[in-house]
Design an enzyme around this catalytic site. Sequence first.
Site, PDB file in Angstrom:
ATOM      1  N   ARG A  57      32.591  38.584  34.968  1.00  0.00           N
ATOM      2  CA  ARG A  57      33.031  38.494  36.062  1.00  0.00           C
ATOM      3  C   ARG A  57      34.088  37.313  37.163  1.00  0.00           C
ATOM      4  NH1 ARG A  57      26.969  41.074  38.403  1.00  0.00           N
ATOM      5  NH2 ARG A  57      27.802  43.681  37.201  1.00  0.00           N
ATOM      6  N   TYR A  75      36.724  47.069  38.093  1.00  0.00           N
ATOM      7  CA  TYR A  75      35.878  46.751  36.727  1.00  0.00           C
ATOM      8  C   TYR A  75      35.089  45.419  37.192  1.00  0.00           C
ATOM      9  CZ  TYR A  75      40.268  43.969  35.156  1.00  0.00           C
ATOM     10  OH  TYR A  75      41.313  43.945  34.953  1.00  0.00           O
ATOM     11  N   GLU A  76      34.206  44.950  35.476  1.00  0.00           N
ATOM     12  CA  GLU A  76      32.843  43.890  36.171  1.00  0.00           C
ATOM     13  C   GLU A  76      32.679  43.853  37.078  1.00  0.00           C
ATOM     14  OE1 GLU A  76      32.502  42.873  33.041  1.00  0.00           O
ATOM     15  OE2 GLU A  76      33.364  42.738  31.886  1.00  0.00           O
ATOM     16  N   GLY A  77      31.889  45.961  37.426  1.00  0.00           N
ATOM     17  CA  GLY A  77      31.269  45.884  38.964  1.00  0.00           C
ATOM     18  C   GLY A  77      31.743  45.742  40.039  1.00  0.00           C
TER      19      GLY A  77
END
Length: 600
Positions: free
Chosen positions: A299, A441-443
């Site tokens: 992140r 992406y990655e949350g």
Amino acid sequence: MNVYRAPIKDMLFVLTELAGLEQIADLPGFEDATSETVAAILEEAAKFATEVLDPLNQSGDRQGAVRLADGTVRTPTGFKEAYRRFAENGWNGLTKNREFGGQGLPQLVATPVEEMWHAANMAFDLCPLLTQGAIEAIELAGSDELKNAYLPKMVSGEWTGTMNLTEPQAGSDLAAVRTRAVLQPDQTYKLFGQKVFITYGDHDYTANIVHLVLARVPDAPLGVKGLSLFVVPKHLVNSDGSLGIRNDVNCVSLEHKLGIHASPTAVLAYGDNGGATGYLLGEPNHGLEYMFVMMNLARFSVGMEGVGISERAYQRALAFARERVQGRAIGAVPVAGPETIIEHPDVRRMLMTMRAFTQAMRSAAYVTAAALDNAKHHPDSVARVAHQDFAEFMVPIIKGWCTETAQRVANLGLQVHGGMGFIEETGAAQHVRDARITTIYEGTTSIQANDFIGRKTARDGGRVAQTVIAEMSETAKALVQSADANLVSIGRSLGLAIGQLKMSLAWVLSAYSKTPREAFATSVPYLQMWGLVCGGWQLGRAALVAAHKTSSVASDREYLQAKIATARFYADALLPEVSSLGAEVTGAGASTLALATEQF
Ligand SMILES: Cc1cc2nc3c(=O)[nH]c(=O)nc-3n(C[C@H](O)[C@H](O)[C@H](O)COP(=O)(O)OP(=O)(O)OC[C@H]3O[C@@H](n4cnc5c(N)ncnc54)[C@H](O)[C@@H]3O)c2cc1C
């Protein structure tokens, strides 16, 4: 077309003056990170970024990765060769453990290098980014056997890694993961299921790809507590380390995307022919815990993508604004030749916004990188905990705020180009398209904001938040007490913004338990507020250092004065946005939720 040039001067300023490179180099194990070595590393990385990665950025976007009829994936022309050189030069193992062939350098040193890769060619860098995550997970939870079999080759870049979380029904909500893992008599597992959106899920860079796959063993608890993590190589590895037979994992298609075209985003089928052989990482049902550890870094890296693409967009817009001749600028100093658009006050506004945001994001991110190093390596355990708390607090800010801000910066870059921004050949449109994925992406930003108000703000009753606010207030105080009018003004704006942040924090702490839906309804503006203020805090610190240096060191006066002017612009033009975000956080929760579902 201009080329990307790494902003080494600003990077070194932030590293040394804000993030405390000297202190990091004093930590046990980091003795090699002297300022001379770090400067040399940045120079070399900048050369690689400009000479090898940057020239492939636009051609890679046009050509894209393709899946061939035999199911293999071909990356765009030049990418495979660039990857070979990247690995040979040792860039893959910069921060990795020396035991497995890495260089063991601090995250703080790797962060500007990473920024360069993202800026020069984000689609290329996604492969090393995901490999880093996979290395972290194996190092964290793998048995010695797994570590010895996989880590040296992954650290050297001979093999790459992927992260396989997402399935068609399981995106933000990993509780819905269905991929199955069945224990075999030889203690390996057979995996069955489909993973979607897997970055570099297949490619032609390397002979092997090491997939890290979230799956469920039979009778696992429901939800995220029943997820286990497996190492599933594309080719099985023989006991002597050589490559064995092809595993039962296949790329069944590639996605057609808005941006990052050169990076293959794969749908992977596991177990269509009897089951893909996998090896359990750590304990069963603890997969998400391990994933979270590596996700923290991933992140952070995606936040750095926001910084890198912003810098690239700024450089492109600046070059265009210096060349494009259009109209006479109001009140500009008359010039002999044609006047370029950089003289128009509104073009200045756009360029200053891009510049100030980019420098603010860079500063906040590098300071966070230093905290990540201190959290692991500081000799004092109390200090380690404090740094870990700060880093964990900052990661969703770096991911959520830097990537959202990158949208704004990339869009402004396009706008500076006028109609040519909308035309692909300038590259400005690609920045907008490439940047777009970073908030997803990655949350997604929503997921970062959920984490931020819950685990990072409310869970400890705002303790870490208050500590950060206290530190920011010290900076505001020092600025206001300065004899320099610019610094005083920056300090006042920062002080006001901190006051609004305090009010929002108090509201979130109360609403989180009393009216949680309202708290979650304004969690994204709450996160953005923190990002904006942290950016102002770091630029305020930068202005203090710059003012001190301008009066004591004659060299670099122009750079230092520009630093102060950029901080002043941020304080005058961007920090006031905190006020409207604060009003939204504390006042808009109920109206956000006012309509019944069927009224939409
Ligand atoms: C190009 C690309 C590369 C990717 N690479 C990888 C990879 O390598 N490995 C991998 O495993 N995955 C990868 N992903 C998947 C990515 O991580 C997911 O797309 C992302 O996590 C969002 O999940 P989703 O697409 O299912 O959206 P959803 O979860 O369906 O979300 C849809 C919307 O609902 C919102 N939402 C959902 N839940 C909540 C909530 N609890 N609170 C508030 N809002 C919510 C989201 O914010 C979003 O706006 C990639 C995706 C893309 C597009």
